[in-house]
Design an enzyme around this catalytic site. Sequence first.
Site, PDB file in Angstrom:
ATOM      1  N   CYS A  13       0.842  -1.196   0.000  1.00 23.55           N
ATOM      2  CA  CYS A  13       0.000   0.000   0.000  1.00 23.55           C
ATOM      3  C   CYS A  13       0.876   1.245   0.000  1.00 23.55           C
ATOM      4  O   CYS A  13       0.697   2.157   0.808  1.00 23.55           O
ATOM      5  CB  CYS A  13      -0.948  -0.010   1.199  1.00 23.55           C
ATOM      6  SG  CYS A  13      -2.377   1.079   1.003  1.00 23.55           S
ATOM      7  N   THR A  15       2.792   4.004  -2.963  1.00 24.05           N
ATOM      8  CA  THR A  15       2.253   4.975  -3.915  1.00 24.05           C
ATOM      9  C   THR A  15       1.205   4.351  -4.819  1.00 24.05           C
ATOM     10  O   THR A  15       0.110   4.894  -5.009  1.00 24.05           O
ATOM     11  CB  THR A  15       3.387   5.558  -4.761  1.00 24.05           C
ATOM     12  OG1 THR A  15       4.353   6.173  -3.902  1.00 24.05           O
ATOM     13  CG2 THR A  15       2.853   6.602  -5.729  1.00 24.05           C
ATOM     14  N   THR A  18      -1.883   2.668  -2.695  1.00 21.14           N
ATOM     15  CA  THR A  18      -2.814   3.679  -2.196  1.00 21.14           C
ATOM     16  C   THR A  18      -3.788   4.109  -3.289  1.00 21.14           C
ATOM     17  O   THR A  18      -4.990   4.290  -3.053  1.00 21.14           O
ATOM     18  CB  THR A  18      -2.041   4.898  -1.665  1.00 21.14           C
ATOM     19  OG1 THR A  18      -1.206   4.487  -0.576  1.00 21.14           O
ATOM     20  CG2 THR A  18      -2.995   5.983  -1.183  1.00 21.14           C
ATOM     21  N   ARG A  47       3.778  -3.566   5.672  1.00 21.12           N
ATOM     22  CA  ARG A  47       4.854  -3.812   6.638  1.00 21.12           C
ATOM     23  C   ARG A  47       4.531  -3.211   7.998  1.00 21.12           C
ATOM     24  O   ARG A  47       4.778  -3.831   9.024  1.00 21.12           O
ATOM     25  CB  ARG A  47       6.167  -3.214   6.114  1.00 21.12           C
ATOM     26  CG  ARG A  47       6.752  -3.945   4.919  1.00 21.12           C
ATOM     27  CD  ARG A  47       8.080  -3.319   4.529  1.00 21.12           C
ATOM     28  NE  ARG A  47       8.677  -3.987   3.380  1.00 21.12           N
ATOM     29  CZ  ARG A  47       9.817  -3.618   2.812  1.00 21.12           C
ATOM     30  NH1 ARG A  47      10.487  -2.577   3.303  1.00 21.12           N
ATOM     31  NH2 ARG A  47      10.294  -4.276   1.775  1.00 21.12           N
ATOM     32  N   GLY A 134       3.559   1.311 -17.317  1.00 21.06           N
ATOM     33  CA  GLY A 134       2.492   1.943 -16.552  1.00 21.06           C
ATOM     34  C   GLY A 134       1.126   1.841 -17.184  1.00 21.06           C
ATOM     35  O   GLY A 134       0.606   0.757 -17.447  1.00 21.06           O
ATOM     36  N   GLY A 187      11.326  14.342  -8.257  1.00 22.50           N
ATOM     37  CA  GLY A 187      10.664  13.098  -7.903  1.00 22.50           C
ATOM     38  C   GLY A 187      10.661  12.040  -8.986  1.00 22.50           C
ATOM     39  O   GLY A 187      10.003  11.001  -8.854  1.00 22.50           O
ATOM     40  N   ASP A 201      15.966  -1.845 -14.605  1.00 23.42           N
ATOM     41  CA  ASP A 201      14.523  -1.729 -14.757  1.00 23.42           C
ATOM     42  C   ASP A 201      14.119  -1.990 -16.203  1.00 23.42           C
ATOM     43  O   ASP A 201      13.203  -2.768 -16.481  1.00 23.42           O
ATOM     44  CB  ASP A 201      14.072  -0.336 -14.308  1.00 23.42           C
ATOM     45  CG  ASP A 201      12.600  -0.080 -14.553  1.00 23.42           C
ATOM     46  OD1 ASP A 201      11.783  -0.483 -13.707  1.00 23.42           O
ATOM     47  OD2 ASP A 201      12.268   0.524 -15.594  1.00 23.42           O
ATOM     48  N   LYS A 205      11.909  -5.222 -18.108  1.00 26.65           N
ATOM     49  CA  LYS A 205      10.787  -4.988 -19.012  1.00 26.65           C
ATOM     50  C   LYS A 205      11.068  -5.575 -20.394  1.00 26.65           C
ATOM     51  O   LYS A 205      10.152  -6.102 -21.047  1.00 26.65           O
ATOM     52  CB  LYS A 205      10.512  -3.489 -19.093  1.00 26.65           C
ATOM     53  CG  LYS A 205      10.035  -2.899 -17.771  1.00 26.65           C
ATOM     54  CD  LYS A 205       9.997  -1.382 -17.807  1.00 26.65           C
ATOM     55  CE  LYS A 205       9.539  -0.809 -16.471  1.00 26.65           C
ATOM     56  NZ  LYS A 205       9.591   0.665 -16.443  1.00 26.65           N
TER      57      LYS A 205
END
Length: 433
Positions: A13, A15, A18, A47, A134, A187, A201, A205
């Site tokens: 839970c 980013t 949520t 956690r 995404g 960010g 990463d 993919k």
Amino acid sequence: MAGTPVRVALLGCGTVGTEVVRLLTGQAADLAARVGAPVELVGVAVRRADRHRDVPAGLLTTDALGLVSRDDVDVVVEVVGGIEPTRQWLLAALRAGKSVVTANKALLAEAQGELFAAADASGADLYFEAAVAGAIPLLRPLRESLAGDRITRVMGIVNGTTNFILSAMEETGAGYQEALSEAARLGYAEADPTADVDGYDAAAKAAILASLAFHTRVTMGDVHREGISAVTPADVLAARALDRTIKLLAICERVVGEDGTESVSARVHPAMIPRSHPLAGVGGAFNAVFVEAEAAGQLMFYGQGAGGAPTASAVLGDLVAVARNRVAGGRGPRESAYADLAARPIAQASTRYHISLDVADRAGVLAAVAAVFAQHDVSIAAVRQEGRTQDASLVVVTHRAPDAALRSTVDKIAGLPFVNAVVSVMRVEGEDQ
């Protein structure tokens, strides 16, 4: 809404998690109408339960394995990430006949065969659209829409952090470290950006994309990987001088050898591409994937490739599909790995090189460099030389050749007495020559 509720357990839970909770609760009526039955969140594994005050306390648990093993759970949604113990949680769910929706690219790139085998044995579904790019609907077209076609190549920008950094270097003239710091400030980059900037990463993919496109199990170990930390402002300027731009690309190809034997090439590395290519205009933290198929031709998928809301959108799309299958009594697509093609090492990949050299500015240098290319059976496409008093800058762009031959050529040239330095070596993609 008629129908027995489809009960969902959520693992993680942060980013993304949520956002999943928000969409599940805020769009409950719409989801129920689309599925044909209510979709009910029955538990959330985290956690630290005291850090999630927006989630009803009765849903929270720190026992993920216990949650996925509950009899009142139909579907497990996983947004934790990592390989262990996540693998064990998802295997337990699948073996118990519970369908799984996951965004875990690392786990899929490492253990997709094991997960699919568990799903097939129990009749459960395994969906993972959110694992790559995404919110962009990419995996389902590869897995379903193009299932009747023969895909030959998949090439794309699948990491937003590196694309932001390279875009910033081009637009502002910043160096790599400066652009990375700006990405972190905004960010786009994690506190530890290693997985992004070193290509891990994107390689995970690429393994997933190659597996789906070529009906072959491809793992991280099969993917050649290079990051962007060695890209310099000089490389960016060199690309601009040739009307090109630099992108970190995931490239997956079906290769047919001279004897007719097919294999799969999967690689991740920075490359120069012409500004006329559809991927060249993809800036900032956006992702885009270019697919080439024999019947469908060229297809482009573009959009936000990361972030809580976009990733949660892909997760919810998969959840609706899985829930519909539960309600209707059907099953989603299974693993297709019948081709079982061998992985082709980078040494055998057909690529082009852009090579920048610092050489002594005297007669015979260009001829001697050209002779080394000829010795390794590498054809030169273009040469540019600029003198600087006693030294000169020499740029060579090659035609396609095996990567091993190109690498051997560069190594040989580096040892020539009149070569002061090999300033940079960059692959060139997006052109047929």
